[in-house]
Design an enzyme around this catalytic site. Structure first.
Site, PDB file in Angstrom:
ATOM      1  N   ILE A  14       5.964 -96.610  24.229  1.00 34.59           N
ATOM      2  CA  ILE A  14       7.148 -96.766  23.396  1.00 34.59           C
ATOM      3  C   ILE A  14       8.229 -97.570  24.114  1.00 34.59           C
ATOM      4  O   ILE A  14       8.911 -98.390  23.498  1.00 34.59           O
ATOM      5  CB  ILE A  14       7.694 -95.377  22.991  1.00 34.59           C
ATOM      6  CG1 ILE A  14       6.709 -94.697  22.037  1.00 34.59           C
ATOM      7  CG2 ILE A  14       9.063 -95.503  22.325  1.00 34.59           C
ATOM      8  CD1 ILE A  14       7.088 -93.277  21.704  1.00 34.59           C
ATOM      9  N   TYR A 165       5.726 -79.003  29.807  1.00 34.11           N
ATOM     10  CA  TYR A 165       6.197 -80.176  29.058  1.00 34.11           C
ATOM     11  C   TYR A 165       7.114 -79.793  27.886  1.00 34.11           C
ATOM     12  O   TYR A 165       8.228 -80.339  27.769  1.00 34.11           O
ATOM     13  CB  TYR A 165       5.012 -81.016  28.577  1.00 34.11           C
ATOM     14  CG  TYR A 165       5.438 -82.256  27.830  1.00 34.11           C
ATOM     15  CD1 TYR A 165       5.877 -83.382  28.518  1.00 34.11           C
ATOM     16  CD2 TYR A 165       5.435 -82.302  26.437  1.00 34.11           C
ATOM     17  CE1 TYR A 165       6.298 -84.526  27.845  1.00 34.11           C
ATOM     18  CE2 TYR A 165       5.845 -83.430  25.756  1.00 34.11           C
ATOM     19  CZ  TYR A 165       6.280 -84.536  26.459  1.00 34.11           C
ATOM     20  OH  TYR A 165       6.697 -85.652  25.776  1.00 34.11           O
ATOM     21  N   LYS A 169      11.305 -80.679  27.357  1.00 32.21           N
ATOM     22  CA  LYS A 169      11.877 -81.373  26.206  1.00 32.21           C
ATOM     23  C   LYS A 169      12.921 -80.514  25.497  1.00 32.21           C
ATOM     24  O   LYS A 169      13.857 -81.040  24.881  1.00 32.21           O
ATOM     25  CB  LYS A 169      10.766 -81.798  25.246  1.00 32.21           C
ATOM     26  CG  LYS A 169       9.856 -82.876  25.836  1.00 32.21           C
ATOM     27  CD  LYS A 169      10.673 -84.074  26.324  1.00 32.21           C
ATOM     28  CE  LYS A 169       9.852 -85.167  26.953  1.00 32.21           C
ATOM     29  NZ  LYS A 169      10.691 -86.300  27.415  1.00 32.21           N
ATOM     30  N   THR A 203      -0.285 -93.736  22.216  1.00 30.45           N
ATOM     31  CA  THR A 203      -0.130 -94.488  23.457  1.00 30.45           C
ATOM     32  C   THR A 203      -1.045 -93.852  24.500  1.00 30.45           C
ATOM     33  O   THR A 203      -1.783 -92.914  24.217  1.00 30.45           O
ATOM     34  CB  THR A 203       1.327 -94.439  23.961  1.00 30.45           C
ATOM     35  OG1 THR A 203       1.639 -93.096  24.356  1.00 30.45           O
ATOM     36  CG2 THR A 203       2.294 -94.881  22.878  1.00 30.45           C
TER      37      THR A 203
END
Length: 243
Positions: A14, A165, A169, A203
């Protein structure tokens, strides 16, 4: 007005797509990478495809707080102001807990601590912009984050990649909300702070780390149903440029 934009983690995914889109609009884009050769290759590619020669590179290892500081100082030598800081770099690590050279858990360092530190170091040049933006990258996985254990933010007692993770966030959202309030308290009214969820994007993100057989398989299959990187970068580009 053409902007000066710094994007971390720009050599793939990104970040790279966003850098290319912003360069195409004529902005000055500084792409960050940890590997000099990769960053320079991406810089050359973006210049060639967009016709914009105002694309620069800056190299830093975001696992090192000393390097984050050096990066900010190097930026200030080259540029008098910064209009947009996009904290895009982030990673999902493997099934075994990994630490930096000073013993800090890597998920927290890359996804939370270093973006926070870089932002603080660059506030003085952001303040010189007539309308500066800080853009942090979160994820929808924050919704499945476990209850934070503030006595174990380094995940020393209970580590899993799929636990660390989402928590990182969630912290990113909290910190951005706090930053928005803090900027006003400091009288920095020309700087705004936003946090975004780019969506589930196809990705290489998370594909190269060993998260265990089942999680590895889920990540491979999920690629088939994910959106394209240019769609994932759309929110980043919007926040960087919208009036």
């Amino acid at each position: 007005m053409k902007k000066i934009i710094l994007i971390t983690g720009t050599t793939a995914g990104i970040g790279k797509v966003a850098a290319k889109a912003l360069a195409k609009q004529g902005h000055t884009v500084i792409i960050h990478g940890r590997n000099k050769d990769n960053a320079q290759a991406v810089c050359k590619e973006i210049k060639s495809e967009t016709g914009n020669n105002n694309v620069d590179t800056i190299i830093a290892d975001l696992f090192s707080f000393a390097d984050v500081k050096r990066m900010s100082e190097e930026f200030k030598v080259r540029y008098e102001r910064l209009d947009v800081l996009i904290n895009n770099a982030g990673a999902l690590f493997g099934k075994y807990r990994e630490t930096t050279t000073v013993g800090l858990e890597k998920t927290m360092v890359l996804n939370v601590f270093s973006p926070l530190l870089l932002t603080e170091f660059l506030l003085d040049v952001l303040e010189k912009s007539p309308s500066a933006r800080i853009i942090n990258t979160s994820s929808a996985t924050h919704k499945i984050a476990e209850k934070p254990n503030f006595s174990d933010m380094q995940h020393e007692k209970n580590y899993s990649s799929t636990g660390a993770y989402p928590l990182s966030k969630l912290y990113t959202i909290w910190l951005t909300r706090h930053l928005a309030v803090e900027l006003k308290k400091r009288g920095l009214k020309k700087i705004t702070a936003n946090v975004l969820n780019p969506g589930v994007v196809a990705t290489r993100f998370g594909q190269d780390s060993d998260k265990g057989f089942i999680n590895n398989m889920i990540f491979k299959i999920a690629l088939l149903f994910m959106t394209k990187p240019d769609e994932g970068a759309a929110t980043t580009v919007y926040l960087a440029t919208s009036q």
